[in-house]
Write an enzyme that holds these catalytic residues in place. Sequence first.
Site, short mmCIF file in Angstrom:
data_model
loop_
_atom_site.label_atom_id
_atom_site.label_comp_id
_atom_site.label_asym_id
_atom_site.label_seq_id
_atom_site.Cartn_x
_atom_site.Cartn_y
_atom_site.Cartn_z
CB SER A 242 8.08 6.79 -0.02
OG SER A 242 7.32 7.27 -1.09
CB VAL B 51 2.47 0.39 5.21
CG1 VAL B 51 1.78 1.75 5.28
CG2 VAL B 51 1.49 -0.73 5.53
CD GLU B 52 5.74 4.14 -1.62
OE1 GLU B 52 6.37 5.04 -2.20
OE2 GLU B 52 5.22 3.17 -2.23
CB ILE B 53 3.91 6.75 5.01
CG1 ILE B 53 3.28 5.52 5.68
CG2 ILE B 53 3.18 8.04 5.40
CD1 ILE B 53 3.48 5.46 7.17
CG LEU C 248 -1.76 -1.16 1.52
CD1 LEU C 248 -2.28 -1.13 2.94
CD2 LEU C 248 -2.89 -1.18 0.53
#
Length: 130
Positions: free
Chosen positions: A108, A119-121, A70
């Site tokens: 990121s 999980v990529e933010i 994600l």
Amino acid sequence: MIDHLDHIVLTTIDLEACKGFYIDVLGMRLETFGEGRVAFRFGHQKINVHVRGHEFEPKAHLPVPGALDLCFIASCSLEQVIERLEGHPWPILEGPVKRTGATGPIRSVYVRDPDLNLVEISEYLQAPSA
């Protein structure tokens, strides 16, 4: 024909650990609906949650924990994201690194949730294009 994503479904083996990550660490809002179903709401989207072995029908062909990759766009700076992750503490696997998002360049960090989903933010490096 397609305008935007409404929700995705995440399969977990540990609902409480999953809630702890998405609500406490990432700051999403808990939503309950239907017959005891759980979702994490953020912006105009949500993540519906299935507990492995108790999935809602119909479901993905092979609903397994840890299969998602994600990418979320943060509502704050990436530095603030890193501070929040470090404050819980939640390990950062990689980053900050430059990547290409759906509407342009992003910066990121990567973490794994309790089910080992990636999980990529991210934050935009320039104003997103339409």
